[in-house]
Design an enzyme around this catalytic site. Structure first.
Site, short mmCIF file in Angstrom:
data_model
loop_
_atom_site.label_atom_id
_atom_site.label_comp_id
_atom_site.label_asym_id
_atom_site.label_seq_id
_atom_site.Cartn_x
_atom_site.Cartn_y
_atom_site.Cartn_z
N ASN A 29 -1.64 -4.70 -1.91
CA ASN A 29 -1.75 -5.43 -0.64
C ASN A 29 -0.36 -5.67 -0.08
OD1 ASN A 29 -2.87 -6.49 1.61
ND2 ASN A 29 -3.13 -8.54 0.75
N THR A 61 0.81 -1.21 0.00
CA THR A 61 0.00 0.00 0.00
C THR A 61 0.85 1.26 0.00
OG1 THR A 61 -1.50 -1.26 1.31
CG2 THR A 61 -1.83 1.10 1.32
#
Ligand code: DON
Length: 589
Positions: A419, A399
């Site tokens: 992710n 992220t």
């Protein structure tokens, strides 16, 4: 990939006496309240580093990479709006920050126009049509370790390009081509690796080689070194197709063909109809007041906005400023709020297009007061005795963040992700970009923790076309009706509590933007039942205080968060705070 919470959190990842003596400490230009009679704190800096904030008059970009922030300010200086700059930064990050920047992931935009109107765009990935509830379980019903995290089956249908095209269609001012140009040039000519980017690439080398036989992207026979040039020719071509075809440059034609072929090669699920069907969705921002401030944040399918507002409302009536930053009572009440909020998250939150989420009830004053009714300063609650709250009528049915403000005061907060770092670690052959491993954010099996140790239930079970629950919390705060703060961070489950602490650091503890970002952080997420904290976040006396009352504490070797934020100061200037824990940089003009 192991599934243990600390490993993932470490990669990214308060109380005192009730009668404190006031001590005000100056640091640089900023003054923050350090109200604590805890003498064991005196020689411990509350900050990760003493970096100073960047102050400018007109515009500011704070992002994970100096080159991406520079790209954004160039766009602002060329007459672009915060939206234009944000789009250019997003594509630049896809090149210069490959672990998280992404074309193959998704995220959320929170946008506040200078007029005060706010909008949020959901470009979160979706489960492919062929996904099904138990797809990560073996024949005996156990979760197959790593299957939702690494490799072709881990990817949801990417949303990033649809999100940027839609943001530009609705609010962009400069030409789309202008916003893509810097990223294309960076991919084509190459970018110098920072020491941290080089180390990160070396750490994932084995996975990249195993999952991408015959492909040479991001893979080098010898180790990457700081200063090496990373050239990404296929990525430049893909970006060129996006420049020319916008949405069709990614979800159709050559890029789509390469992506679906990659899926077939590795046994993934994403098909052309999945790509055709992907849409980014405008959603009503979730807003609430905290004292004199208005919080504007992202609603589900992220848990971020709901959870942040729950946390702020739960602590609103306690005198945190009087108690002081990370003083005993401050920390005790924050931990106990966090425990309850993450239990609610696991029970109630998921994709609002699939499950009914009682958002109004979850953030209502009465509900939150009742949730804290059994809180006691004398003794920690135990997570095994806390479950999601009861709401009448409710049926169980890596992220990166960046913040931009332009000279007119328009503000954008975007958090976007693959992710895990480098996502599924699968490259789309010939297209030069990595795919996400966002499927791991679903609850693969009720009660079984995901990579961030988060558990979920029915609301976040896998269904075709459903968006997996996120913790991303891009947020904008208003003070007296005017723009005040733009904040957000990566860090998986710690995102919500990092944003919570950063906001309180400014609103309650009087820190500057940079101090609030640099301040040491802690985190509790209900399960596992422990509070993790950065070294020196708590004084020895505070550690004792918490442990004597039954709080389980774990000091991290690593750090929490990578916050990039902007504060509109009382003198009208902008202060950019960029996280000193990594390469993050604020640039203003
Ligand atoms: O959407 C989420 O909450 C996670 N996929 C975010 C992952 C993350 O922050 C990893 N980076 N540090």
């Amino acid at each position: 990939m192991t599934k243990s919470l600390p490993l993932i959190l470490v990669a990214f990842l308060a109380i005192g006496s009730c009668q404190p003596t006031k001590r005000t400490v100056s640091q640089g230009k900023g003054v923050y309240q350090f109200l604590n009679d805890d003498t064991t704190r005196r020689n411990l800096s509350p900050f990760f580093s003493d970096r100073a904030g960047v102050v400018a008059d007109h515009g500011m970009v704070s992002s994970a990479h100096p080159v991406a922030s520079r790209v954004g300010v160039d766009i602002l200086e060329a007459g672009g709006t915060a939206i234009d700059a944000a789009i250019a930064v997003k594509f630049a990050l896809a090149v210069v920050h490959p672990s998280a920047g992404n074309l193959g992931g998704g995220g959320f935009v929170v946008y506040r126009e200078q007029s005060g109107r706010a909008y949020t765009l959901d470009f979160r990935e979706k489960a492919p049509a062929k996904a099904f509830r138990d797809m990560y379980l073996d024949s005996t019903g156990n979760v197959i370790a790593g299957l939702s995290f690494t490799g072709h089956l881990a990817s949801g249908v990417p949303g990033t390009v649809a999100g940027m095209v839609e943001t530009h269609r609705r609010f962009g001012k400069l030409a789309w081509e202008t916003l893509l140009a810097p990223a294309i040039q960076l991919a084509d000519r190459g970018v110098r690796l920072t020491a941290k980017e080089a180390q990160a690439l070396n750490r994932v080398k084995a996975d990249l080689e195993r999952l991408n036989p015959g492909k040479n992207y991001l893979i080098k026979p010898t180790d990457w070194l700081e200063g090496d040039t990373l050239v990404q020719k296929d990525l430049a071509k893909t970006l060129g197709r996006i420049r020319d075809g916008k949405r069709a440059g990614f979800y159709a034609g050559e890029t789509a063909r390469l992506l679906t072929e990659e899926m077939q090669r590795g046994g993934g699920l994403i098909t052309q109809p999945d790509l055709d069907g992907y849409q980014a969705v405008w959603r009503e921002p979730i807003t609430a007041t905290y004292k004199d401030y208005k919080i504007i944040s992202m609603p589900p399918p992220t848990s971020g906005g709901v959870a942040l507002i729950q946390l702020l409302k739960m602590v609103e009536n306690y005198p945190l400023a009087r108690w002081g930053w990370n003083a005993d009572s401050t920390v005790m009440v924050m931990i106990e709020a966090e425990r309850r909020v993450y239990a609610d998250r696991a029970k109630f939150l998921g994709d609002p297009d699939f499950v009914k989420i009682p958002v109004t009830e979850l953030v209502s004053k009465t509900y939150l007061r009742n949730r804290m009714a059994d809180f006691s300063f004398a003794k920690a609650s135990e997570s095994k005795n806390i479950s999601g709250g009861r709401i009448p009528g409710y049926e169980s049915s890596e992220t990166t963040h960046f913040s931009v403000v332009d000279r007119d005061g328009n503000a954008v907060a975007i958090t976007t992700t693959l992710n895990g770092g480098y996502g599924s670690r699968v490259f789309v052959g010939g297209a030069g970009f990595l795919l996400n491993n966002e499927m791991d954010d679903f609850s693969a099996k009720p009660g079984v923790p995901n990579a961030y140790g988060l558990v979920g239930a029915e609301a976040n079970a896998i269904q075709p076309g459903k968006r997996m629950l996120s913790a991303m919390t891009p947020t904008i705060v208003e003070k007296e009706g005017k723009l005040y703060l733009v904040v957000g961070t990566p860090g998986g489950s710690t995102i919500i509590t990092s944003v919570f602490q950063t906001i309180l650091n400014v609103l309650e503890h009087g820190m500057t933007m940079q101090q609030a970002v640099s301040a040491l952080k802690f985190h509790h997420q209900w399960l596992p039942d422990k509070t993790i904290y950065e070294q020196n976040a708590f004084s020895p006396a505070t550690v004792r205080f918490l442990q004597e009352r039954g709080q389980v504490l774990e000091e991290l070797k690593g750090t929490i968060g990578r916050m990039d934020a902007i504060l509109k100061r009382a003198d009208g200037k902008l202060e950019g705070g960029a996280d000193p824990r990594a390469d993050d940089t604020a640039v203003g003009y």
